[in-house]
Structure formats: structure tokens, C-alpha cells
Scaffold this motif. Structure first.
Motif, PDB file in Angstrom:
ATOM      1  N   VAL A  10       0.834  -1.196   0.000  1.00 34.50           N
ATOM      2  CA  VAL A  10       0.000   0.000   0.000  1.00 34.50           C
ATOM      3  C   VAL A  10       0.871   1.250   0.000  1.00 34.50           C
ATOM      4  CG1 VAL A  10      -0.247   0.031   2.536  1.00 34.50           C
ATOM      5  CG2 VAL A  10      -1.916   1.225   1.103  1.00 34.50           C
ATOM      6  N   VAL A  11       0.517   2.189  -0.867  1.00 31.24           N
ATOM      7  CA  VAL A  11       1.173   3.492  -0.951  1.00 31.24           C
ATOM      8  C   VAL A  11       0.114   4.530  -0.552  1.00 31.24           C
ATOM      9  CG1 VAL A  11       2.352   5.148  -2.440  1.00 31.24           C
ATOM     10  CG2 VAL A  11       2.570   2.686  -2.884  1.00 31.24           C
ATOM     11  N   PHE A  12       0.378   5.285   0.490  1.00 26.80           N
ATOM     12  CA  PHE A  12      -0.628   6.264   0.915  1.00 26.80           C
ATOM     13  C   PHE A  12      -0.024   7.323   1.833  1.00 26.80           C
ATOM     14  CE2 PHE A  12      -0.393   3.782   4.692  1.00 26.80           C
ATOM     15  CZ  PHE A  12      -0.975   4.498   5.726  1.00 26.80           C
ATOM     16  N   GLY A  13      -0.790   8.389   2.030  1.00 28.59           N
ATOM     17  CA  GLY A  13      -0.437   9.438   2.980  1.00 28.59           C
ATOM     18  C   GLY A  13      -1.726   9.973   3.574  1.00 28.59           C
ATOM     19  N   ALA A  14      -1.736  11.233   3.969  1.00 28.40           N
ATOM     20  CA  ALA A  14      -2.954  11.863   4.489  1.00 28.40           C
ATOM     21  C   ALA A  14      -2.919  13.343   4.139  1.00 28.40           C
ATOM     22  CB  ALA A  14      -3.064  11.671   6.005  1.00 28.40           C
ATOM     23  N   GLY A  15      -4.079  13.913   3.930  1.00 27.65           N
ATOM     24  CA  GLY A  15      -4.166  15.314   3.543  1.00 27.65           C
ATOM     25  C   GLY A  15      -3.767  16.269   4.657  1.00 27.65           C
ATOM     26  N   GLY A  16      -3.057  17.322   4.284  1.00 29.05           N
ATOM     27  CA  GLY A  16      -2.692  18.353   5.253  1.00 29.05           C
ATOM     28  C   GLY A  16      -3.853  19.288   5.534  1.00 29.05           C
ATOM     29  N   ASP A  17      -3.831  19.937   6.689  1.00 32.13           N
ATOM     30  CA  ASP A  17      -4.885  20.870   7.105  1.00 32.13           C
ATOM     31  C   ASP A  17      -6.243  20.186   7.168  1.00 32.13           C
ATOM     32  OD1 ASP A  17      -2.903  22.817   7.099  1.00 32.13           O
ATOM     33  OD2 ASP A  17      -3.373  23.465   5.064  1.00 32.13           O
ATOM     34  N   ARG A  18      -6.242  18.909   7.469  1.00 31.79           N
ATOM     35  CA  ARG A  18      -7.466  18.124   7.605  1.00 31.79           C
ATOM     36  C   ARG A  18      -7.390  17.324   8.899  1.00 31.79           C
ATOM     37  NH1 ARG A  18      -8.280  21.272   4.166  1.00 31.79           N
ATOM     38  NH2 ARG A  18      -9.256  20.987   2.104  1.00 31.79           N
ATOM     39  N   ASP A  19      -8.414  16.572   9.176  1.00 33.03           N
ATOM     40  CA  ASP A  19      -8.550  15.798  10.405  1.00 33.03           C
ATOM     41  C   ASP A  19      -7.266  15.026  10.761  1.00 33.03           C
ATOM     42  OD1 ASP A  19      -9.355  14.214  12.507  1.00 33.03           O
ATOM     43  OD2 ASP A  19     -10.883  13.117  11.383  1.00 33.03           O
ATOM     44  N   LYS A  20      -6.579  15.480  11.815  1.00 29.39           N
ATOM     45  CA  LYS A  20      -5.331  14.836  12.220  1.00 29.39           C
ATOM     46  C   LYS A  20      -5.572  13.545  13.003  1.00 29.39           C
ATOM     47  CE  LYS A  20      -2.452  19.012  12.367  1.00 29.39           C
ATOM     48  NZ  LYS A  20      -1.509  19.818  13.180  1.00 29.39           N
ATOM     49  N   LEU A  21      -6.737  13.448  13.637  1.00 30.15           N
ATOM     50  CA  LEU A  21      -7.009  12.285  14.480  1.00 30.15           C
ATOM     51  C   LEU A  21      -7.140  11.004  13.668  1.00 30.15           C
ATOM     52  CD1 LEU A  21      -9.594  13.820  16.999  1.00 30.15           C
ATOM     53  CD2 LEU A  21      -7.148  13.393  17.363  1.00 30.15           C
ATOM     54  N   LYS A  22      -7.476  11.132  12.388  1.00 32.09           N
ATOM     55  CA  LYS A  22      -7.641   9.918  11.588  1.00 32.09           C
ATOM     56  C   LYS A  22      -6.305   9.362  11.085  1.00 32.09           C
ATOM     57  CE  LYS A  22      -8.477  12.086   7.048  1.00 32.09           C
ATOM     58  NZ  LYS A  22      -9.479  12.313   5.988  1.00 32.09           N
ATOM     59  N   ARG A  23      -5.253  10.131  11.173  1.00 30.86           N
ATOM     60  CA  ARG A  23      -3.972   9.702  10.599  1.00 30.86           C
ATOM     61  C   ARG A  23      -3.430   8.421  11.231  1.00 30.86           C
ATOM     62  NH1 ARG A  23      -1.347  15.825  10.135  1.00 30.86           N
ATOM     63  NH2 ARG A  23      -2.881  16.575   8.595  1.00 30.86           N
ATOM     64  N   PRO A  24      -3.298   8.336  12.568  1.00 30.43           N
ATOM     65  CA  PRO A  24      -2.802   7.076  13.142  1.00 30.43           C
ATOM     66  C   PRO A  24      -3.761   5.913  12.911  1.00 30.43           C
ATOM     67  CG  PRO A  24      -3.504   8.605  14.868  1.00 30.43           C
ATOM     68  CD  PRO A  24      -3.464   9.377  13.593  1.00 30.43           C
ATOM     69  N   LEU A  25      -5.062   6.196  12.773  1.00 30.59           N
ATOM     70  CA  LEU A  25      -6.040   5.141  12.504  1.00 30.59           C
ATOM     71  C   LEU A  25      -5.833   4.576  11.098  1.00 30.59           C
ATOM     72  CD1 LEU A  25      -9.254   6.776  14.038  1.00 30.59           C
ATOM     73  CD2 LEU A  25      -7.673   5.145  15.101  1.00 30.59           C
ATOM     74  N   MET A  26      -5.479   5.458  10.158  1.00 34.16           N
ATOM     75  CA  MET A  26      -5.152   4.989   8.813  1.00 34.16           C
ATOM     76  C   MET A  26      -3.862   4.162   8.843  1.00 34.16           C
ATOM     77  SD  MET A  26      -6.137   8.379   6.585  1.00 34.16           S
ATOM     78  CE  MET A  26      -5.689   7.651   5.003  1.00 34.16           C
ATOM     79  N   GLY A  27      -2.913   4.617   9.658  1.00 36.83           N
ATOM     80  CA  GLY A  27      -1.673   3.864   9.815  1.00 36.83           C
ATOM     81  C   GLY A  27      -1.933   2.469  10.350  1.00 36.83           C
ATOM     82  N   LYS A  28      -2.828   2.369  11.334  1.00 31.42           N
ATOM     83  CA  LYS A  28      -3.149   1.060  11.915  1.00 31.42           C
ATOM     84  C   LYS A  28      -3.825   0.160  10.889  1.00 31.42           C
ATOM     85  CE  LYS A  28      -5.197  -1.218  15.922  1.00 31.42           C
ATOM     86  NZ  LYS A  28      -5.581  -2.389  15.134  1.00 31.42           N
ATOM     87  N   ALA A  29      -4.711   0.752  10.062  1.00 35.79           N
ATOM     88  CA  ALA A  29      -5.377  -0.043   9.030  1.00 35.79           C
ATOM     89  C   ALA A  29      -4.345  -0.659   8.087  1.00 35.79           C
ATOM     90  CB  ALA A  29      -6.361   0.828   8.252  1.00 35.79           C
ATOM     91  N   ALA A  30      -3.370   0.140   7.684  1.00 36.72           N
ATOM     92  CA  ALA A  30      -2.307  -0.358   6.805  1.00 36.72           C
ATOM     93  C   ALA A  30      -1.449  -1.394   7.520  1.00 36.72           C
ATOM     94  CB  ALA A  30      -1.448   0.802   6.320  1.00 36.72           C
ATOM     95  N   ASP A  31      -1.145  -1.147   8.786  1.00 32.99           N
ATOM     96  CA  ASP A  31      -0.318  -2.056   9.582  1.00 32.99           C
ATOM     97  C   ASP A  31      -0.997  -3.419   9.727  1.00 32.99           C
ATOM     98  OD1 ASP A  31       2.072  -2.459  11.038  1.00 32.99           O
ATOM     99  OD2 ASP A  31       1.008  -2.179  12.933  1.00 32.99           O
TER     100      ASP A  31
END
Length: 353
Positions: A244-265
């Protein structure tokens, strides 16, 4: 502010609808508006509904993420579209209705022939601050007069015919579109004929055909639930490693970032972290936020998105699947000081020759 007879008219959000419908002589009774809201699936459901209407030879227009700067445009722009629709004898408007659009009263005054909720999971907490407020905004729309299709309703619809859309999440999208069409009094045979041949919009679990001996999928998934869904489906279709290749949008919901990381993990064998649309934020800081949800230490972190995609293509082997998530249909990347042309599919093709 609108100009009428050389006078400057100042209008509140609530006043725009009655003023413009009167000024432009719009007969809103001739337009059936289908509104679709939810965290994920709005675009796909909208496109499926449009293909059903096309099967019926019903003239229609679709407004949403792929063809509008705002998922839900401002009322002036919406009514300008409806004015043009009436000039072209188009009778049905399919529109994505975002939580921000609802909160900012962009749909104030509109009457909906059908409303649909696809699902609700975490997103836009940078704007809403709390999940409760996010959900409440959705229900301000869903509680408007008129029929509403909820997941508990459409998930009961059996789909006993083949379709070109893959994945359980797309089954739900098909069922939602089916339910909307039923609410519009379209016959089941017509609905099923349209859905059997319907294709998904660009950048929604899109298979990229190349000469590579592995699968490549581009998807717009940019929430924890969205990323989880596409990775689960990609895992089902993968013989060997899931990359999986992905990141997260800047100036947007920061709380979802580690949750996206966990999904990938949890779901991917190889993780390549990269930039999405960093906007005013430092890309590396966004990637650190994502890494907080990842327990492994062997992920790749490559800030340059093109280089990250190239690397994934380089390390993939026969039987693997690469999922490139986050941007889907977008053909641009928003950086700190500029917006550049960037298309995930184009990059894949560039390094697949």
C-alpha cells in the motif's frame, strides 16, 4: 452579493434560494433532486444512479467530488446548474451532499425527491471538532421532508445478477443505488439491466492495466474506514504480498492519521508512506502522525509521491497487489506554495513502460 438593476443586494444564505429562483424564474417542481450523503461511497452511488437514469433515457446531471471544486457547491452555483438544466430539459439532479455543505447551508431551500445515507465513519473532525457534530450535520439533511434510504433498508436488497464492481463495499454501493432507483419508481428489470453493465467512476477501486505481472489499484480512500475496506478487498484478490502506498491530507482531520496507519499495519505486507495533499503542513510531520498507528519498523517513508509509486512498482513481484490510495481521480497535488499537476494513474503508466 448580487447585482440587480445596478443595485447591490446583500443576501444571507437562507435568502439566496428564494431570491434566485424568483429572479431566474426557476420552476423547481420540474426538477427531481437525489441527494446522497455519507463518509464513503457517495461518488460511486451517484454514478450508479446516473447510469440507471441513463438506461431509462431520463435526462440528468450529476454534481459531486469528481466534477466540482466543492463536493456540494454553494447555492448560487447549484441554482445556476439548475437554470442550465431547465434550458436543456434535464429533469433529475444527482448530487453529493457533504457534512460541510449541510452545515454551511449550501442546500438550504432545496426539496429532495430522495435522500440516501451510505454510511457514517470518522472524517472532517478538523471542521466539526467532534464526531457527534459530524453525525448531527448529516441528520440535518436526512431529516428533511421526503423519502430517505438508510443502510438498514438497502442492505436487505438481494443482488442476484453479475456486476462489474468488485468488493463488499461496492455491493453496498450497488444496493444503495438500487434502493434510490426504487424510490424513484423505476422498475426492477430496468435497474438490474443498468447495474449489470454499470462501471465505477475513475479512481474508485480502479484497476490499472499494465504489462506488469502484478495488480495495481488506484483508489480515493482517505479515511480509516475507506482504507480498511479497499485493503480487505485487495487482500482477497492478492496471491502474495499486498503493498500500500498512501499518505494523508494536510490541514485536515489529524485524528484519523494514526487510525489509517493502523489499518495499513493490520492489512498490508509492505507499507510505503508518502505525501497526499500536504497543503500548508510539512509532509514529514503528517507521515509521523500516520506512523503513530504503525507498530512495524520496516515501512518505507518516501515524501515524494512519484518516487514512492515508482518504488512500489520496483519492489512488487508476480502475484502481488499494489494499492495506491488517497487521491483517486485527482489530477493535482496541493503543496505548501503551489498546486501541481499530479495523477496517480499517469505515474503508474510512466514507470510501467
Amino acid at each position: 452579493m448580487l447585482n440587480k438593476c445596478s443595485s447591490v443586494i446583500k443576501l444571507t444564505k437562507e435568502e439566496v434560494y428564494p431570491y434566485l429562483t424568483d429572479l431566474w424564474g426557476l420552476d423547481m417542481s420540474k426538477i427531481k433532486i437525489i441527494g446522497i450523503t455519507g463518509t464513503n461511497g457517495k461518488t460511486t452511488v451517484s454514478y450508479l444512479v446516473q447510469q440507471i437514469l441513463n438506461e431509462c433515457n431520463i435526462k440528468n446531471r450529476l454534481i459531486g467530488t469528481i466534477n466540482s471544486n466543492l463536493t456540494t457547491p454553494e447555492m448560487f452555483d447549484l441554482l445556476e446548474n439548475i437554470k442550465d438544466m431547465q434550458a436543456k430539459n434535464e429533469t433529475h439532479l444527482i448530487m453529493e451532499v457533504s457534512s460541510i455543505g449541510i452545515t454551511e447551508k449550501r442546500i438550504h431551500g432545496l426539496t429532495f425527491a430522495v435522500k440516501c445515507l451510505t454510511n457514517i465513519t470518522q472524517d472532517h473532525l478538523d471542521y466539526h471538532k467532534t464526531f457527534k457534530h459530524y453525525v448531527e450535520s448529516k441528520f440535518k439533511f436526512l431529516n428533511l421532508p421526503g423519502p430517505t434510504v438508510f443502510p438498514k433498508d438497502y442492505k436487505r436488497i438481494p443482488i442476484n445478477f453479475p456486476t462489474q464492481l468488485k468488493g463488499k463495499f461496492n455491493l453496498f454501493n450497488i444496493q444503495a443505488a438500487y434502493a434510490i432507483a426504487l424510490a424513484l419508481n423505476i422498475s426492477k428489470p430496468t435497474i438490474e439491466k443498468a447495474l449489470e453493465h454499470a462501471i465505477p467512476p475513475k479512481g474508485r477501486f480502479q484497476y490499472i492495466k499494465t504489462s506488469n505481472p502484478f495488480n495495481i489499484i488506484v483508489d480515493y480512500a482517505h479515511t480509516p474506514d475507506g482504507l480498511t475496506n479497499i485493503l480487505k478487498e485487495a487482500r482477497r484478490l492478492t496471491d502474495k504480498n499486498l503493498i500500500v502506498v498512501f499518505g494523508a491530507g494536510g490541514d485536515r482531520d489529524k485524528l484519523k492519521r494514526p487510525l489509517m496507519g493502523k489499518a495499513a499495519d493490520d492489512l498490508a505486507d509492505i507499507i510505503v508512506l508518502t505525501s497526499d495533499n500536504p497543503r500548508s503542513e510539512v509532509p514529514e510531520e503528517i507521515m509521523k502522525d500516520i506512523q503513530a498507528g504503525i507498530s512495524r519498523s520496516d515501512m518505507l517513508t518516501i515524501t515524494d509521491r512519484e518516487e514512492a509509486i515508482r518504488k512500489a512498482l520496483q519492489i512488487a513481484k508476480r502475484g502481488d497487489t499494489i494499492v495506491i490510495a488517497g487521491k483517486g481521480h485527482e489530477n493535482y497535488q496541493i503543496l505548501h506554495d503551489k498546486t501541481i499537476h499530479f495523477d496517480d494513474v499517469e505515474i503508474v503508466m510512466k514507470y510501467s513502460k
